[in-house]
Design an enzyme around this catalytic site. Structure first.
Site, PDB file in Angstrom:
ATOM      1  N   HIS A   1      -9.541  -3.314  -1.658  1.00 51.53           N
ATOM      2  CA  HIS A   1      -9.745  -2.234  -0.506  1.00 51.53           C
ATOM      3  C   HIS A   1     -10.947  -2.863   0.152  1.00 51.53           C
ATOM      4  O   HIS A   1     -11.914  -3.130  -0.401  1.00 51.53           O
ATOM      5  CB  HIS A   1      -9.926  -0.945  -1.464  1.00 51.53           C
ATOM      6  CG  HIS A   1     -10.099   0.196  -0.074  1.00 51.53           C
ATOM      7  ND1 HIS A   1      -8.780   0.648   0.255  1.00 51.53           N
ATOM      8  CD2 HIS A   1     -11.039   0.818   0.139  1.00 51.53           C
ATOM      9  CE1 HIS A   1      -9.269   1.767   0.971  1.00 51.53           C
ATOM     10  NE2 HIS A   1     -10.554   1.707   1.303  1.00 51.53           N
TER      11      HIS A   1
ATOM     12  N   CYS B   1      -6.213   3.941  -3.433  1.00 52.75           N
ATOM     13  CA  CYS B   1      -6.257   2.631  -3.333  1.00 52.75           C
ATOM     14  C   CYS B   1      -7.344   1.902  -4.001  1.00 52.75           C
ATOM     15  O   CYS B   1      -7.062   0.939  -4.892  1.00 52.75           O
ATOM     16  CB  CYS B   1      -6.485   2.308  -1.785  1.00 52.75           C
ATOM     17  SG  CYS B   1      -5.243   3.187  -0.705  1.00 52.75           S
TER      18      CYS B   1
ATOM     19  N   ASP C   1       0.123  -0.391  -5.039  1.00 54.86           N
ATOM     20  CA  ASP C   1      -1.061  -0.042  -5.794  1.00 54.86           C
ATOM     21  C   ASP C   1      -0.816   1.399  -6.432  1.00 54.86           C
ATOM     22  O   ASP C   1      -1.517   1.612  -7.334  1.00 54.86           O
ATOM     23  CB  ASP C   1      -2.315  -0.112  -5.033  1.00 54.86           C
ATOM     24  CG  ASP C   1      -2.133   0.817  -3.702  1.00 54.86           C
ATOM     25  OD1 ASP C   1      -0.987   1.232  -3.338  1.00 54.86           O
ATOM     26  OD2 ASP C   1      -3.049   0.900  -2.623  1.00 54.86           O
ATOM     27  N   HIS C   2       0.016   2.176  -5.781  1.00 53.77           N
ATOM     28  CA  HIS C   2       0.459   3.477  -6.555  1.00 53.77           C
ATOM     29  C   HIS C   2       1.483   4.204  -5.724  1.00 53.77           C
ATOM     30  O   HIS C   2       2.066   3.422  -4.876  1.00 53.77           O
ATOM     31  CB  HIS C   2      -0.796   4.490  -6.471  1.00 53.77           C
ATOM     32  CG  HIS C   2      -1.577   4.366  -5.222  1.00 53.77           C
ATOM     33  ND1 HIS C   2      -1.047   4.984  -3.962  1.00 53.77           N
ATOM     34  CD2 HIS C   2      -2.613   3.985  -4.931  1.00 53.77           C
ATOM     35  CE1 HIS C   2      -1.727   4.857  -3.130  1.00 53.77           C
ATOM     36  NE2 HIS C   2      -2.922   4.187  -3.622  1.00 53.77           N
TER      37      HIS C   2
ATOM     38  N   ASP D   1       0.951  -1.232  -0.004  1.00 53.47           N
ATOM     39  CA  ASP D   1      -0.015   0.052   0.012  1.00 53.47           C
ATOM     40  C   ASP D   1       0.835   1.228  -0.059  1.00 53.47           C
ATOM     41  O   ASP D   1       1.720   1.556   1.062  1.00 53.47           O
ATOM     42  CB  ASP D   1      -0.711   0.017   1.235  1.00 53.47           C
ATOM     43  CG  ASP D   1      -2.273   0.889   1.042  1.00 53.47           C
ATOM     44  OD1 ASP D   1      -2.436   1.501   0.146  1.00 53.47           O
ATOM     45  OD2 ASP D   1      -3.043   0.477   1.824  1.00 53.47           O
ATOM     46  N   ASP D   2       0.575   2.017  -0.844  1.00 51.24           N
ATOM     47  CA  ASP D   2       1.462   3.519  -1.007  1.00 51.24           C
ATOM     48  C   ASP D   2       2.810   3.541  -1.222  1.00 51.24           C
ATOM     49  O   ASP D   2       3.368   4.336  -0.804  1.00 51.24           O
ATOM     50  CB  ASP D   2       1.012   4.311   0.263  1.00 51.24           C
ATOM     51  CG  ASP D   2      -0.412   4.866   0.194  1.00 51.24           C
ATOM     52  OD1 ASP D   2      -1.300   4.248  -0.725  1.00 51.24           O
ATOM     53  OD2 ASP D   2      -0.898   5.543   0.885  1.00 51.24           O
TER      54      ASP D   2
END
Length: 548
Positions: free
Chosen positions: A136, A82, A332-333, A43-44
C-alpha cells in the site's frame, strides 16, 4: 523520460551488472534452473469468480489460470483492509506483530526490521520488480514501496492512478463527478488510459526484458480494480444487464449483530452519487435500485480486471516463460456487496476476509506445455459462449494469506524460513504462517492418506479494530491512537467465533477479560453468518467446550 522508460533503463543497468557477475559461472539449464515467480495481487477482490462457483461473473482468464492451478477454496486475510493485510502477508507476520492496524506507520521502524517476500527472493539472487499496487503506498511502506529492501529496481506506478478519485465520472447531468459508479469511455479520460491497463503494459515490457536475462525474476503485479471507485471501461456494463442483477441474499442488518461489529461504510458515503441519496448514518439502507447498480459495477470491474490478467498471462505464454514461472494469484481481502446491510470491507465476516488464492507451478499443478502449446491464450469475456473451466485441483482446508511467504519460497526451491518464536520483534527472518507446499504433493497424498490434514484441525485467524462500541465516523478505519476495541475472529470448518475485547493502542495489548461483545455463527446451518448464537444455549455449550 516517462516512469516506464526510467524503470526499464534502470532494469537494463541492473541486468548488465548481474550478467557480468554470472559470466564466469557455468551456464544453467533453463528447464532445471530456478523457477521465476509472478505474483498477482488484486485489490478488494472477493471470490466472485467462475472458478469459485459464481455463475454470473465472467472471469474466463482467471478461470483458465485456475484450471492449471491448485486452488484454495477457503483462504482468509488476517485483516480486511489494504495496508495491514498487505504488510501482513508480504512479511508473513500477523497484524499484532507488525503493529499495523491502520495506514500510518512503517513496520521496520515501529515493530521490527522484518524481511518481506520480495526481499527474500532478492537476497537469493532474484531480480525483484514491482508494478502497480503491491505494498500500500504511503507511510505504511515508507513512501517507497519498501525500497530498496524489497526491489532490485524502482517500483512502477501508473501515471493515470492520480485521477482515480478525481472528477472524471460523467453523470446523467453531463457534468464530471467523483462518483462511486464510474463507467468511462477510455478515450475521454485523462491520458486516454486507466491504471490497470498501464500496469499490464509495463509488466509485459519487464517480462520481455527478463526473457533474455541470466537471472531468475520475481515480478509482483498489483491491480487496482475492483477497488472503489468503480472506474472501468463502460462496455463492461453490457455483460451485466441490471435485470440480471440480484440483491445480496441477506441485505438486512442481522438482529443479533453487536453494534461494534458493524461497519458504516463511510468511504462509500463520501462519493458524490452516494451523497445524493441522502442516506441515514450509520445503517442506511441504500435504495434497492442503487444496490443493484453497485453490484453491477463491481462485477463489471472484475471482468475488466480479468482481461488485464488474461493479457498478462498470454504474454507470459508468448515469451515461452510459462514453463519456468510460478504464478500466484491472490487478493488482499474481500468486499461486502450488501450482505448484512454492509458495503466495502472493514469487518470479520467471511465476505470481507475470504479471498481467492491459487498457485500454478509448472510440471506440478499442470503438465509442462509442449513446444508451441499455449496454456494461457487470451479469452474475450464478451464471447457469447464461454467454456466452463474447473480448477485443476481444489483444496478445501482453511488457510491464511500469511502462508503466501513460506509457500512461494518453498515452491521456488529456496530454504523456508523457520517458524517465528513468541515474541519475534527482534527476529528479522521468520514466518507465522504455515507452509502449504504439502498440498502440492498429490502423489504422496494418494499413496499415503495419513498425510492428509483433518479439515477440522485447520483454523484461520482474522482481526479488526474499532474506536468505540457503536458505529461512528471513523469505525471503518480508526487511527492507532483511537483504537479502543479489537475484534479477534477464529474461522473453523464448523463455525466463526469473534470476541470484541478492550485494546490498549499504546501497549498494543488486548485485554481478554474485558469482553465488549461476541459473535458465533455455525457454518452448516448459517453459512451467511446472519444468526448470532453467542448468547444462545447452543453457543454457550460450544464456547464452554473450548475453554481450557
Amino acid at each position: 523520460m516517462p516512469p516506464a522508460g526510467r524503470c526499464l533503463l534502470w532494469l537494463g543497468l541492473v541486468l548488465a551488472s548481474a550478467h557480468a557477475s554470472l559470466e564466469s559461472a557455468a551456464p544453467g539449464d533453463s528447464t532445471t534452473g530456478p523457477l521465476n515467480v509472478l505474483l498477482i495481487i488484486v485489490d478488494d477482490l472477493r471470490p466472485s469468480l467462475g472458478c469459485y462457483g459464481d455463475k454470473l461473473v465472467r472471469s474466463p482468464n482467471i478461470d483458465q489460470l485456475s484450471s492449471h492451478s491448485l486452488l484454495f477454496q477457503n483462504a482468509f486475510a488476517q485483516q480486511a483492509v489494504c495496508a495491514p493485510s498487505r504488510v501482513s502477508f508480504l512479511t508473513g507476520r500477523r497484524p499484532d506483530t507488525t503493529h499495523l492496524y491502520d495506514f500510518n506507520s512503517y513496520w521496520r521502524i515501529h515493530a521490527g526490521n522484518f524481511s518481506t517476500i520480495p526481499q527474500y527472493f532478492k537476497e537469493n539472487g532474484y531480480m525483484t520488480m514491482s508494478v502497480g499496487k503491491v505494498f500500500h503506498p504511503g507511510i505504511s511502506s515508507n513512501y517507497s514501496d519498501d525500497s530498496p529492501y524489497s526491489w532490485s529496481i524502482p517500483p512502477y506506478h501508473p501515471s493515470s492512478e492520480k485521477y482515480e478519485n478525481t472528477k472524471t465520472c460523467r453523470g446523467p447531468d453531463g457534468e464530471l463527478h467523483a462518483n462511486l459508479l464510474c463507467p468511462v469511455d477510455v478515450v475521454d479520460v485523462p491520458e486516454g488510459t486507466l491504471p490497470d491497463k498501464q500496469s499490464t503494459e509495463q509488466a509485459i515490457r519487464l517480462l520481455e526484458k527478463m526473457k533474455t536475462s541470466a537471472s531468475p525474476f520475481f515480478l509482483a503485479v498489483g491491480y487496482h480494480k475492483p477497488h472503489i471507485p468503480f472506474r472501468y471501461p463502460k462496455e463492461f456494463q453490457k455483460l451485466y444487464p441490471l435485470e440480471n442483477i440480484t440483491l445480496a441474499p441477506d441485505p438486512q442488518v442481522p438482529d443479533g449483530l453487536p453494534s461494534v461489529a458493524y461497519n458504516p461504510w463511510m468511504d462509500i458515503r463520501q462519493r458524490e452519487d452516494v451523497q445524493a441519496l441522502n442516506l441515514s448514518v450509520p445503517y442506511g439502507p441504500i435504495p434497492v435500485d442503487f444496490q443493484r447498480k453497485i453490484r453491477q459495477s463491481y462485477f463489471a470491474s472484475v471482468s475488466y480486471l480479468d482481461t488485464q490478467v488474461g493479457r498478462l498471462l498470454s504474454a507470459l505464454d508468448d515469451l515461452q516463460l510459462a514453463n519456468s514461472t510460478i504464478i500466484a494469484f491472490a487478493s488482499d481481502h474481500g468486499w461486502a456487496l450488501g450482505e448484512h446491510g454492509e458495503w466495502a470491507k472493514y469487518s470479520n465476516f467471511d465476505v470481507a476476509t475470504r479471498v481467492p488464492l491459487m498457485f500454478y507451478v509448472p510440471g506440478r499443478t499442470a503438465p509442462l506445455p509442449a513446444a508451441g502449446e499455449k496454456l494461457f491464450p487470451y479469452i474475450d469475456p464478451f464471447d457469447s459462449v464461454l467454456e466452463l473451466m474447473e480448477p485443476g485441483r481444489r483444496v478445501m482446508d482453511l488457510v491464511e494469506l500469511l502462508s503466501l511467504f513460506p509457500t512461494l519460497v518453498g515452491l521456488a526451491g529456496l530454504h523456508v524460513p523457520p517458524r517465528c518464536p513468541v515474541p519475534s520483534f527482534r527476529v528479522q527472518l521468520c514466518r507465522e504462517g504455515q507452509n502449504l507446499r504439502k498440498h502440492f504433493r498429490l502423489q504422496d497424498l494418494e499413496e499415503d492418506p495419513h498425510l492428509r490434514d483433518n479439515p477440522r484441525e485447520s483454523i484461520a485467524y482474522s482481526q479488526y479494530p474499532r474506536p468505540a462500541d457503536y458505529p461512528q465516523w471513523n469505525s471503518d478505519k480508526p487511527s492507532l491512537k483511537d483504537i479502543k476495541v479489537m475484534g479477534y475472529s477464529i474461522r473453523t470448518v464448523d463455525y466463526r467465533y469473534t470476541v470484541w475485547v478492550g485494546f490498549d493502542p499504546h501497549e498494543f495489548l488486548a485485554n481478554f477479560s474485558d469482553v465488549h461483545a461476541g459473535e458465533l455463527y455455525f457454518v452448516d446451518s448459517d453459512p451467511l453468518q446472519d444468526h448470532n448464537m453467542y448468547n444462545d444455549s447452543q453457543g454457550r455449550d460450544l464456547l464452554q467446550s473450548l475453554m481450557p
